[in-house]
Design a protein around this motif. Structure first.
Motif, PDB file in Angstrom:
ATOM      1  N   TYR A   1      -4.686   4.024  10.316  1.00 23.32           N
ATOM      2  CA  TYR A   1      -5.467   3.172   9.399  1.00 23.32           C
ATOM      3  C   TYR A   1      -4.669   2.331   8.388  1.00 23.32           C
ATOM      4  CZ  TYR A   1      -9.041   4.476  12.524  1.00 23.32           C
ATOM      5  OH  TYR A   1      -9.820   4.715  13.692  1.00 23.32           O
ATOM      6  N   PHE A   2      -3.551   3.219   8.088  1.00 22.01           N
ATOM      7  CA  PHE A   2      -2.752   2.743   6.821  1.00 22.01           C
ATOM      8  C   PHE A   2      -2.062   1.261   7.261  1.00 22.01           C
ATOM      9  CE2 PHE A   2      -4.124   6.074   4.804  1.00 22.01           C
ATOM     10  CZ  PHE A   2      -3.184   7.251   4.558  1.00 22.01           C
ATOM     11  N   TYR A   3      -1.538   1.062   8.185  1.00 22.44           N
ATOM     12  CA  TYR A   3      -0.702  -0.059   8.615  1.00 22.44           C
ATOM     13  C   TYR A   3      -1.347  -0.784   9.875  1.00 22.44           C
ATOM     14  CZ  TYR A   3       3.006   2.160   5.774  1.00 22.44           C
ATOM     15  OH  TYR A   3       3.573   2.668   4.923  1.00 22.44           O
TER      16      TYR A   3
ATOM     17  N   ILE B   1      -9.579 -11.879   2.353  1.00 20.70           N
ATOM     18  CA  ILE B   1     -10.400 -10.885   1.730  1.00 20.70           C
ATOM     19  C   ILE B   1     -10.608  -9.749   2.195  1.00 20.70           C
ATOM     20  CG2 ILE B   1     -12.921 -10.774   0.735  1.00 20.70           C
ATOM     21  CD1 ILE B   1     -12.923 -13.651   1.304  1.00 20.70           C
ATOM     22  N   LEU B   2     -10.778  -9.638   3.720  1.00 18.54           N
ATOM     23  CA  LEU B   2     -11.042  -8.079   4.326  1.00 18.54           C
ATOM     24  C   LEU B   2      -9.537  -7.480   3.981  1.00 18.54           C
ATOM     25  CD1 LEU B   2     -12.574  -8.794   7.762  1.00 18.54           C
ATOM     26  CD2 LEU B   2     -13.348  -7.665   5.724  1.00 18.54           C
ATOM     27  N   MET B   3      -8.429  -8.043   4.102  1.00 15.22           N
ATOM     28  CA  MET B   3      -7.032  -7.488   3.932  1.00 15.22           C
ATOM     29  C   MET B   3      -7.049  -6.779   2.531  1.00 15.22           C
ATOM     30  SD  MET B   3      -5.542  -7.982   6.753  1.00 15.22           S
ATOM     31  CE  MET B   3      -3.457  -7.692   6.415  1.00 15.22           C
TER      32      MET B   3
ATOM     33  N   VAL C   1       0.668  -1.175   0.027  1.00 20.64           N
ATOM     34  CA  VAL C   1      -0.060  -0.036  -0.109  1.00 20.64           C
ATOM     35  C   VAL C   1       0.872   1.293   0.118  1.00 20.64           C
ATOM     36  CG1 VAL C   1      -1.586  -1.206   1.182  1.00 20.64           C
ATOM     37  CG2 VAL C   1      -0.289   0.241   2.357  1.00 20.64           C
ATOM     38  N   THR C   2       2.219   1.149   0.156  1.00 21.35           N
ATOM     39  CA  THR C   2       2.878   2.564   0.352  1.00 21.35           C
ATOM     40  C   THR C   2       3.247   3.137  -1.129  1.00 21.35           C
ATOM     41  OG1 THR C   2       3.987   1.463   2.257  1.00 21.35           O
ATOM     42  CG2 THR C   2       4.885   3.538   1.227  1.00 21.35           C
ATOM     43  N   PRO C   3       2.592   4.019  -1.584  1.00 18.87           N
ATOM     44  CA  PRO C   3       2.691   4.957  -2.755  1.00 18.87           C
ATOM     45  C   PRO C   3       3.834   5.712  -2.331  1.00 18.87           C
ATOM     46  CG  PRO C   3       0.960   5.986  -1.701  1.00 18.87           C
ATOM     47  CD  PRO C   3       1.632   4.870  -0.509  1.00 18.87           C
TER      48      PRO C   3
ATOM     49  N   GLY D   1      -6.882  -3.126   1.780  1.00 24.76           N
ATOM     50  CA  GLY D   1      -5.617  -2.796   1.148  1.00 24.76           C
ATOM     51  C   GLY D   1      -5.937  -1.893   0.152  1.00 24.76           C
ATOM     52  N   ILE D   2      -6.833  -2.120  -0.782  1.00 26.22           N
ATOM     53  CA  ILE D   2      -7.265  -1.149  -1.791  1.00 26.22           C
ATOM     54  C   ILE D   2      -7.598   0.349  -1.398  1.00 26.22           C
ATOM     55  CG2 ILE D   2      -8.833  -0.870  -3.643  1.00 26.22           C
ATOM     56  CD1 ILE D   2      -8.624  -3.802  -4.117  1.00 26.22           C
ATOM     57  N   ILE D   3      -8.764   0.063  -0.348  1.00 22.81           N
ATOM     58  CA  ILE D   3      -8.820   1.529   0.322  1.00 22.81           C
ATOM     59  C   ILE D   3      -7.821   2.266   0.543  1.00 22.81           C
ATOM     60  CG2 ILE D   3     -10.533   2.793   1.827  1.00 22.81           C
ATOM     61  CD1 ILE D   3     -12.363   0.215   1.676  1.00 22.81           C
ATOM     62  N   ILE D   4      -7.033   1.606   1.313  1.00 19.76           N
ATOM     63  CA  ILE D   4      -5.914   2.291   2.032  1.00 19.76           C
ATOM     64  C   ILE D   4      -4.853   2.828   1.117  1.00 19.76           C
ATOM     65  CG2 ILE D   4      -3.812   1.884   3.318  1.00 19.76           C
ATOM     66  CD1 ILE D   4      -5.310  -0.340   4.748  1.00 19.76           C
ATOM     67  N   PHE D   5      -4.715   2.149  -0.045  1.00 19.64           N
ATOM     68  CA  PHE D   5      -3.957   2.475  -1.177  1.00 19.64           C
ATOM     69  C   PHE D   5      -4.161   3.853  -1.762  1.00 19.64           C
ATOM     70  CE2 PHE D   5      -0.592   2.504  -4.045  1.00 19.64           C
ATOM     71  CZ  PHE D   5      -1.045   2.948  -5.230  1.00 19.64           C
TER      72      PHE D   5
END
Lengths: 266, 278
Positions: A214-216, A145-147, A75-77, A151-155
């Motif tokens: 909420y990112f990590y 699945i939850l992850m 997730v880290t851009p 992950g997508i929302i976090i990204f």
């Protein structure tokens, strides 16, 4: 070209660029995740004979960092530095008149980077997980699945924020210090250094109002099974709130930034 | 005017130690005046480094909030390791950073030709040209932390221990320089490894922890190829009187190995580069 065809082309270009600069990508990910894979060793040494520190057992703390590493890789851009360069050099002008959106270009590029990193590093992750196998905690079956969903929302959220930080280049000559503060806040309040329970109370209070938690921290705690069902739902809701907020921040910053940029004669 | 009048002959032997010292003092002066001109950068730089320093101190303190020792190292001793890293890092920022950081770009962009034609040793020039006086605050804070941590250990400081400590710190600096130089020299072959500096710094910064946390293969690694234990742990062990002579000799030996390797690799790379482009 249709919408999909357009962005698929960009995706492919970025994928090939990554393969060409695979060494560079490798270095980037090692940068991000190096400390994270070392931390379990430090804590294991610190535990000594103790069974439990701040609600974490040895396996749980080790797994915390391993899953943290995995989440971080995906997730880290990293748009800020390139953006900073491009804005300072004036290259962003081309983008302002192209049919592709600057934001979307970076977004899909970074997303491609993320997927590539994940694929590229799965073997390495498997090796590291294997080395720590005595301490590894397995999750509930619905976790993957939850992850992925999280992950997508976090990204997206993380990207919007980082993009806004990158846009600081429209105002600051040397945005490097802004980046430093940003990354420092992330390291402290996202649970990257240590689970937030380990921080002094006043820092924990600050962490609550920031999105970084909420990112990590959130996805990893969810994985470990430390969160109740209600807490998971709450977490997702707050995450969605932050994704909307950061999108709004990005739009605002970009609007004023490009205005200022054109005003100065870009 | 004949070339002879402007410059001693292009015979390298003529550029003796005295001239190198003179040259270096010139580097010193120009770097110092640069500090005075770019004052705004000084403030920004200070802010960034204060943030990083707080982070390192915090990353140790957060552990000691919950436990009393890490792998046999007490809080005072662990903080001494951090302070030692600041000291060595401060020296690195002062003498090397501005030079080695931009060297990969210079190599890949082909800017080296001018320097390679000078009679001065190219490695000397490229490694030491600019000093960065912005880094002085790292020494100040490092010094304060050092004093505080030393009080915590409540040991007696002997002159001998302190001198060996300084010697090993310098040894650590030379090892860091050599490793950095070797990595940078790879730019002759690999393009765009500018973020190698970031990775390198991250790896070095792991040496803020006691290296006894590592077991097995990693333990061997941190004493040999990536000698983090030698760079920060050895000096502190000497300081608190826990270093034996064999380790001291080993540390100095390793420093020599690294330095010579970096030198030979650089000469090799330059030779190939010069023969390729001429």
């Amino acid at each position: 070209m249709t919408f999909l065809q357009k962005y698929w082309k960009i995706y492919k270009i970025y994928v090939s660029k990554t393969i060409v600069y695979r060494v560079r990508a490798l270095i980037w990910v090692l940068n991000d995740s190096l400390v994270v894979f070392i931390m379990p060793l430090i804590w294991l040494a610190a535990f000594g004979d103790k069974e439990n520190i701040a609600g974490f057992s040895k396996p749980e703390l080790v797994t915390y960092y391993l899953i943290l590493g995995l989440v971080m890789i995906f997730v880290t851009p990293h748009p800020e530095e390139k953006m900073n360069e491009q804005i300072k050099d004036g290259k962003v002008s081309i983008w302002l008149i192209r049919p592709f959106s600057y934001f979307k270009d970076f977004f899909f590029g970074d997303f491609a980077f993320g997927i590539n990193r994940l694929l590229f590093f799965s073997p390495l992750c498997i090796i590291v997980f294997f080395l720590y196998r005595n301490y590894f905690v397995f999750p509930d079956f619905f976790m993957p699945i939850l992850m992925i969903l999280a992950g997508i929302i976090i990204f997206f959220t993380f990207f919007c924020l980082s993009f806004s930080i990158g846009a600081m280049a429209f105002w600051f000559d040397n945005a490097h210090s802004v980046h430093t503060i940003y990354w420092f806040a992330i390291m402290l309040f996202s649970g990257e250094l240590a689970p937030l329970e380990f921080l002094p109370k006043f820092l924990q209070n600050i962490a609550v109002v920031l999105p970084f938690k909420y990112f990590y921290y959130f996805p990893v705690k969810m994985y470990l099974g430390h969160l109740t069902f209600t807490q998971i739902i709450q977490g997702f809701l707050i995450l969605i709130f932050w994704s909307a907020a950061s999108f709004f921040i990005y739009k605002t910053v970009w609007h004023f930034g490009t205005k200022r940029y054109s005003a100065v004669g870009g | 005017m004949a070339r002879k009048d402007i410059l001693p002959l292009a015979d390298e032997k003529v550029l003796n130690t005295k001239m190198y010292i003179k040259l270096y003092s010139q580097f010193f002066k120009t770097s110092f005046s640069r500090l005075l001109i770019f004052r705004k950068n000084f403030l920004i730089y200070n802010l960034s480094s204060i943030i990083w320093i707080s982070y390192y101190i915090f990353s140790i303190e957060i552990i000691f909030r919950h436990v009393d020792s890490i792998a046999g190292w007490s809080r005072g001793e662990a903080l001494l390791i951090v302070a030692t890293l600041f000291l060595i890092d401060g020296l690195r920022h002062l003498f090397l950073r501005d030079n080695l950081r931009y060297l990969p770009d210079q190599i890949t962009e082909g800017n080296l030709d001018l320097i390679l034609t000078k009679p001065v040793d190219s490695q000397f020039w490229l490694s030491l040209r600019w000093l960065n006086f912005n880094s002085l605050n790292i020494f100040v804070i490092g010094g304060l932390l050092w004093a505080y941590a030393w009080r915590l250990t409540s040991l007696n400081l002997t002159a001998v221990n302190f001198l060996i400590y300084l010697l090993l710190c310098l040894c650590g600096l030379v090892i860091i320089y050599s490793a950095w130089m070797i990595l940078t020299t790879f730019s002759f072959w690999f393009l765009r490894i500018d973020n190698v500096t970031n990775l390198f710094t991250n790896v070095i910064d792991i040496s803020r922890y006691p290296m006894s946390i590592f077991k097995g293969v990693l333990r061997v690694l941190v004493f040999t190829l990536i000698p983090l234990a030698v760079i920060t742990n050895f000096p502190v062990q000497a300081l608190i009187g826990k270093l034996n002579v064999m380790n001291l000799i080993y540390g100095l030996f390793l420093m020599a190995v690294f330095f010579v390797s970096a030198r030979l690799f650089w000469l090799f790379a330059v030779k190939r580069y010069s023969s390729a482009s001429s």
